[in-house]
Design an enzyme around this catalytic site. Structure first.
Site: not given
Ligand code: 5GP
Ligand code: ZN
Length: 119
Positions: A35-36, A98-99, A105
């Site tokens: 994760d970034i 929070g998605q 994923h």
């Molecule tokens: P969500 O919030 O949808 O459950 O998770 C999305 C995740 O993707 C977040 O934890 C966010 O930090 C990660 N993320 C967003 N953009 C990028 C990216 O460009 N590269 C990587 N490796 N992770 C990302």
């Protein structure tokens, strides 16, 4: 068509190699990368190569790939040596939870204390 790459999807771009990521594991059906914006010492995302908006939609359409995600999540935890201390697999589903990326994923989190219930 269901499962096809979406032009405007960040994780489809990571699968295609058009956006760089630190990939830690790959299979025929999945990609795992860091994760970034890590929320724990180990924070790896495991995604299907196929595009589905969330985990439930993926499981309904391709249950074997949903199982691959879970198996890979456990394998990531073992590779990162957080399997013995404990880890969490999270599927945020819907913006209210929070998605932010609507390509299914699993977050694999470990390497620190993990409170329950999560926030
Ligand atoms: P969500 O919030 O949808 O459950 O998770 C999305 C995740 O993707 C977040 O934890 C966010 O930090 C990660 N993320 C967003 N953009 C990028 C990216 O460009 N590269 C990587 N490796 N992770 C990302
Ligand atoms: Zn996608």
């Amino acid at each position: 068509m269901a499962g096809e790459p979406q032009a405007d999807c960040l994780f489809c771009k990571i699968v295609a190699g058009d956006v760089p990521a630190t990939v830690v594991r790959e299979t025929e059906t999945t990609v795992a990368f860091r994760d970034i914006n890590p929320q724990a010492p180990t924070h790896v995302l495991v995604i299907p190569r196929a595009h589905y908006p969330d985990a439930g939609t993926l499981a309904a359409a391709q249950p074997a790939v949903a199982a691959d995600i879970l198996r890979e999540a456990a394998q990531v935890a073992a590779d990162e040596k957080v399997d013995t201390t404990g880890f969490r697999v999270v599927f945020n589903t819907g913006s209210g939870a929070g998605q932010t990326v609507f390509h299914a994923h699993a977050h694999v989190l470990g390497g620190r204390g993990l409170n329950w219930p999560p926030g």
